[in-house]
Design an enzyme around this catalytic site. Structure first.
Site, PDB file in Angstrom:
ATOM      1  NE  ARG A 156      -3.812   0.603   2.031  1.00  8.38           N
ATOM      2  CZ  ARG A 156      -5.018   0.660   2.601  1.00  8.38           C
ATOM      3  NH1 ARG A 156      -5.214   1.397   3.683  1.00  8.38           N
ATOM      4  NH2 ARG A 156      -6.027  -0.023   2.108  1.00  8.38           N
TER       5      ARG A 156
ATOM      6  CG  HIS B  16      -8.547   0.168  -2.534  1.00 10.60           C
ATOM      7  ND1 HIS B  16      -7.735  -0.917  -2.259  1.00 10.60           N
ATOM      8  CD2 HIS B  16      -9.170   0.475  -1.357  1.00 10.60           C
ATOM      9  CE1 HIS B  16      -7.866  -1.234  -0.983  1.00 10.60           C
ATOM     10  NE2 HIS B  16      -8.732  -0.418  -0.419  1.00 10.60           N
TER      11      HIS B  16
ATOM     12  CD  GLN C  29     -13.087  -2.169  -0.234  1.00 12.30           C
ATOM     13  OE1 GLN C  29     -12.295  -2.080   0.689  1.00 12.30           O
ATOM     14  NE2 GLN C  29     -14.245  -2.814  -0.112  1.00 12.30           N
TER      15      GLN C  29
ATOM     16  CG  ASP D  85     -14.282   5.920  -0.232  1.00 11.85           C
ATOM     17  OD1 ASP D  85     -14.307   5.679   0.999  1.00 11.85           O
ATOM     18  OD2 ASP D  85     -13.254   5.831  -0.915  1.00 11.85           O
TER      19      ASP D  85
ATOM     20  CB  CYS E  17     -14.305   0.668   0.621  1.00  9.49           C
ATOM     21  SG  CYS E  17     -13.579   2.309   0.779  1.00  9.49           S
TER      22      CYS E  17
ATOM     23  NE  ARG F 169      -9.963  -5.392   0.724  1.00 13.43           N
ATOM     24  CZ  ARG F 169      -9.271  -4.329   1.152  1.00 13.43           C
ATOM     25  NH1 ARG F 169      -9.906  -3.297   1.692  1.00 13.43           N
ATOM     26  NH2 ARG F 169      -7.957  -4.266   1.010  1.00 13.43           N
TER      27      ARG F 169
HETATM   28  N1   CP Z   1     -11.128  -0.254   2.791  1.00 10.66           N
HETATM   29  C1   CP Z   1      -9.850  -0.285   3.177  1.00 10.66           C
HETATM   30  O1   CP Z   1      -8.925  -0.449   2.359  1.00 10.66           O
HETATM   31  O2   CP Z   1      -9.677  -0.198   4.526  1.00 10.66           O
HETATM   32  P1   CP Z   1      -8.281   0.066   5.256  1.00 10.66           P
HETATM   33  O3   CP Z   1      -7.796   1.426   4.809  1.00 10.66           O
HETATM   34  O4   CP Z   1      -8.605   0.014   6.726  1.00 10.66           O
HETATM   35  O5   CP Z   1      -7.310  -1.002   4.847  1.00 10.66           O
END
Ligand code: CP
Length: 308
Positions: A107, A134, A137, A225, A266, A294
């Protein structure tokens, strides 16, 4: 080398196989305590690096638990503790990490970091979020929709709010899974038009509709979001709220969608900003199924990448 960098970079048939595999694996361990090993141990003897340059709850925990359930081991690394892009090149970090681990999930901020890591790693790399997309997700979101409502192909998905990185992966998914996608939000927060054009070129009906109440008519899925993403300056908060207030997903808006429409977010959410608690905790909402999935879909993505 089978990386998972974006939904538009994996074959549509492989994406469907990943969803099917995730649903099967989820069903196979239904009711088992979370720490119980899967009957199948495809990651036995494998080491997975989970690199985070941004905060995370879901991505971090779900990848960690998923690897362990499949018999592998993890090391969770923060960007601050590494010499990633400072001290040494990302390419050299990729080459070195590839000598220690069998799979890298990262990430990061810039997409260029992910791509450089993938170019130089000799093990698979998975995109755990960049400022641009992403994909893990949205794979979980497609899985969640299909569990509840069957194939997403031909359905109408409406995104209300900021045209951010999560929306971008929805646009990739519209092209690959064949669903219609409507973006509703203020023009200054439009997504990159290239994402929309790419989905249209694959046959998806992708439109922008400024009026959220018109946009959600006939929707099978309504998504939103957070209004201020991790990479956005906090100084933008007040302006964002003013721009996006009219795009809040509330009971009045959901009532304009199909009666059996689902609601997704998400997470993490700012309750009663982008969506009301009434909707988040209401009958349309599947937000915690999304979060759970996830885990399952990323297990299937890791198996896809490793060919196990
Ligand atoms: N939705 C998501 O990626 O959550 P986090 O940022 O907590 O990993």
């Amino acid at each position: 080398m089978t990386h998972f960098l974006d939904i538009n970079k994996t074959d549509a048939s492989a994406l469907c196989d990943i969803i099917d595999s995730a649903i099967s694996m989820k069903q196979a361990r239904a009711g088992a305590p979370k720490g119980t090993a899967d009957a199948d141990q495809p990651l036995d003897g494998r080491m997975v690096a989970l690199i985070f340059e941004k905060p995370s709850t879901r991505t971090r925990v779900s990848f960690d638990v998923g690897v362990r359930q499949m018999g592998g081991q993890t090391m969770v690394l923060s960007g601050a503790d590494m010499q990633l892009g400072h001290g040494e090149t990302i390419a050299d970090t990729a080459r070195v990490m590839s000598r220690y681990v069998d799979l890298i999930m990262i990430r990061t901020f810039e997409e260029a970091t992910l791509l450089e890591m993938a170019e130089h790693a000799t093990v698979p790399v998975i995109n755990g979020l960049t400022n641009r997309t992403h994909p893990c997700q949205i794979m979980a979101d497609v899985m969640t929709f299909e569990e509840h409502r069957g194939p997403i192909k031909g359905k109408k998905v409406v995104w209300s709010g900021d045209g951010n990185n999560v929306f971008a992966s929805f646009a990739h998914a519209a092209g690959q899974f064949g669903f219609d996608l409507t973006f509703t939000g203020p023009e200054p927060l439009d997504p990159e038009y290239g994402f929309l054009e790419e989905a249209r070129a694959k046959g998806a009906n992708v439109v922008i509709e400024r009026n959220p109440h018109v946009a959600v008519e006939g929707a099978d899925l309504v998504v939103t979001d957070t209004w201020v993403s991790m990479h956005d300056p906090q100084s933008a908060r007040e302006r964002r709220h003013n721009q996006l207030r009219g795009y809040q997903v509330n009971a009045e808006l959901m009532a304009k969608a199909n009666p059996d429409a689902l609601f997704m977010h998400c997470l993490p959410a700012h309750r009663d900003d982008e969506a009301t608690s009434e909707v988040m905790d209401g009958p349309h909402s599947v937000i915690f199924d999304e979060a759970e999935n996830r885990l399952h879909v990323q297990k299937a993505i890791m198996r896809h990448c490793l060919g196990v």
